[in-house]
Design a protein around this motif. Structure first.
Motif, PDB file in Angstrom:
ATOM      1  N   LEU A  42      -1.578  -0.647  -7.727  1.00  0.00           N
ATOM      2  CA  LEU A  42      -0.896  -1.916  -7.484  1.00  0.00           C
ATOM      3  C   LEU A  42      -0.570  -2.622  -8.796  1.00  0.00           C
ATOM      4  O   LEU A  42       0.489  -3.249  -8.918  1.00  0.00           O
ATOM      5  CB  LEU A  42      -1.768  -2.817  -6.593  1.00  0.00           C
ATOM      6  N   ARG A  43      -1.483  -2.530  -9.782  1.00  0.00           N
ATOM      7  CA  ARG A  43      -1.203  -3.147 -11.103  1.00  0.00           C
ATOM      8  C   ARG A  43       0.010  -2.479 -11.737  1.00  0.00           C
ATOM      9  O   ARG A  43       0.864  -3.144 -12.321  1.00  0.00           O
ATOM     10  CB  ARG A  43      -2.427  -3.001 -12.000  1.00  0.00           C
TER      11      ARG A  43
ATOM     12  N   ILE B  20       0.841  -1.203   0.000  1.00  0.00           N
ATOM     13  CA  ILE B  20       0.000   0.000   0.000  1.00  0.00           C
ATOM     14  C   ILE B  20       0.875   1.251   0.000  1.00  0.00           C
ATOM     15  O   ILE B  20       0.634   2.209  -0.750  1.00  0.00           O
ATOM     16  CB  ILE B  20      -0.926   0.009   1.231  1.00  0.00           C
ATOM     17  N   ILE B  21       1.915   1.256   0.831  1.00  0.00           N
ATOM     18  CA  ILE B  21       2.829   2.410   0.910  1.00  0.00           C
ATOM     19  C   ILE B  21       3.530   2.623  -0.432  1.00  0.00           C
ATOM     20  O   ILE B  21       3.621   3.751  -0.938  1.00  0.00           O
ATOM     21  CB  ILE B  21       3.859   2.203   2.039  1.00  0.00           C
TER      22      ILE B  21
ATOM     23  N   TYR C  95      -8.794  -1.864   1.965  1.00  0.00           N
ATOM     24  CA  TYR C  95      -8.567  -0.665   1.154  1.00  0.00           C
ATOM     25  C   TYR C  95      -8.283  -0.990  -0.308  1.00  0.00           C
ATOM     26  O   TYR C  95      -8.644  -0.213  -1.199  1.00  0.00           O
ATOM     27  CB  TYR C  95      -7.410   0.150   1.734  1.00  0.00           C
ATOM     28  N   SER C  96      -7.641  -2.119  -0.570  1.00  0.00           N
ATOM     29  CA  SER C  96      -7.301  -2.442  -1.959  1.00  0.00           C
ATOM     30  C   SER C  96      -8.473  -3.062  -2.717  1.00  0.00           C
ATOM     31  O   SER C  96      -8.720  -2.746  -3.879  1.00  0.00           O
ATOM     32  CB  SER C  96      -6.096  -3.386  -2.001  1.00  0.00           C
ATOM     33  N   LEU C  97      -9.228  -3.940  -2.046  1.00  0.00           N
ATOM     34  CA  LEU C  97     -10.325  -4.615  -2.730  1.00  0.00           C
ATOM     35  C   LEU C  97     -11.502  -3.685  -3.009  1.00  0.00           C
ATOM     36  O   LEU C  97     -12.255  -3.894  -3.966  1.00  0.00           O
ATOM     37  CB  LEU C  97     -10.801  -5.814  -1.896  1.00  0.00           C
ATOM     38  N   ARG C  98     -11.669  -2.657  -2.174  1.00  0.00           N
ATOM     39  CA  ARG C  98     -12.818  -1.762  -2.332  1.00  0.00           C
ATOM     40  C   ARG C  98     -12.420  -0.396  -2.909  1.00  0.00           C
ATOM     41  O   ARG C  98     -13.222   0.521  -2.901  1.00  0.00           O
ATOM     42  CB  ARG C  98     -13.507  -1.574  -0.985  1.00  0.00           C
TER      43      ARG C  98
END
Length: 306
Positions: free
Chosen positions: A301-302, A45-46, A290-293
């Motif tokens: 991230l991609r 995430i960072i 946070y990433s899935l929603r």
């Protein structure tokens, strides 16, 4: 060993979540996996936020700091627990215990204040969108983060210094997997009334005030969302704060529940098991929530992996 000043106390004994030998390999594997997932998830995430210029906004600035706090939060307790299981040694020195307690309180407080600041950020974005960039400018974000750090530092320093004044008895067994403040205080032979008073007072103030701010923010957010005419507009507005609301519910629901109910529960081992929810599970689940929603985080991230 006789009761005396804390300088004569060489070590505490962390009993952990279970004393059954056959469960130790299972606990080691479980908590090692959870720690690695927590560390890797929050680190991604960072990295995603720092490398993607589209995410250089106040909301993601605070999210990256929350992820950093979560990494440090779990790192204060889990590595020592894993080392004790692996070495079959439950001992923790007095100095290490106080240090662990200080950093645990520091990063738990930082998590607490950052969640409140993130709620305020969403309140300004949804309720005052035209003034958002003026109110949440770079200077304001920096000052808010500095205030979070200072308050967390003072809270952890105060409680840790008060523990230093205590004298301890010969029975130094802590029914927990880390040096939890309340249980260390209960081991003292000397008068611990001031410590207990300050501990619960700071929990009520430093937990209650941010929680009140969060509830106020989301009350106004929901009121503003309901005024939006289109269904698509309501969904878009709510999606920007849905992830944060999920994390807030988990953190406060488990954290405050454990601390405020610990006095009513005689079995401290039950409290230790329950505390796993906010000390380990919540920081581990935060990156997934946070990433899935969040479409922006998934895109970042991609790009990071590509």
């Amino acid at each position: 060993m006789e009761s005396g000043n804390h300088t004569q106390i060489p070590e505490f004994i962390l009993l952990g979540l279970s004393e059954e030998a056959e469960l130790q390999p299972l606990l080691f594997g479980l908590f090692l996996s959870m720690y690695l997932v927590t560390f890797t998830g929050n680190l991604l995430i960072i990295l995603a936020i720092t490398t993607d210029s589209h995410l250089h906004t106040p909301m993601y600035f605070f999210l990256s700091n929350l992820s950093f706090a979560d990494i440090c939060f779990t790192s204060t307790t889990i590595p020592k627990m894993l080392m004790n299981i692996q070495m079959q040694n439950k001992v923790i020195t007095y100095e290490h215990c106080i240090t662990q307690m200080y950093f645990f309180l520091l990063f738990a407080g930082l998590d607490n204040f950052l969640l409140a600041v993130m709620a305020y950020d969403r309140f300004v974005a949804i309720c005052h969108p035209l003034h958002y960039m003026v109110i949440m400018n770079a200077r304001s974000c920096g000052l808010l983060l500095l205030a979070c750090c200072i308050l967390s530092f003072l809270h952890s320093l105060l409680n840790s210094l008060l523990v230093l004044r205590l004298s301890f008895c010969t029975e130094l067994k802590i029914s927990h997997f880390f040096c939890e403040l309340n249980q260390v205080i209960q081991l003292a032979c000397s008068d611990n009334f001031l410590n207990v008073l300050v501990m619960y007072l700071t929990i009520v103030l430093l937990g209650g005030i941010p929680l009140t701010g969060i509830l106020f923010s989301y009350t106004n957010i929901v009121s503003s969302i309901l005024k939006i005419a289109s269904v698509a507009g309501k969904y878009k507005a709510f999606s920007t704060c849905g992830s944060h609301l999920s994390v807030v519910s988990m953190f406060y629901g488990t954290g405050l529940g454990v601390y405020l109910c610990s006095a009513a529960i005689e079995n401290s081992r039950v409290t230790a098991v329950a505390s796993v929810m906010y000390t380990v599970a919540t920081p581990m689940l935060n990156p997934f929530i946070y990433s899935l929603r969040n479409k922006d985080i998934k895109q970042a991230l991609r790009k990071l992996f590509s």
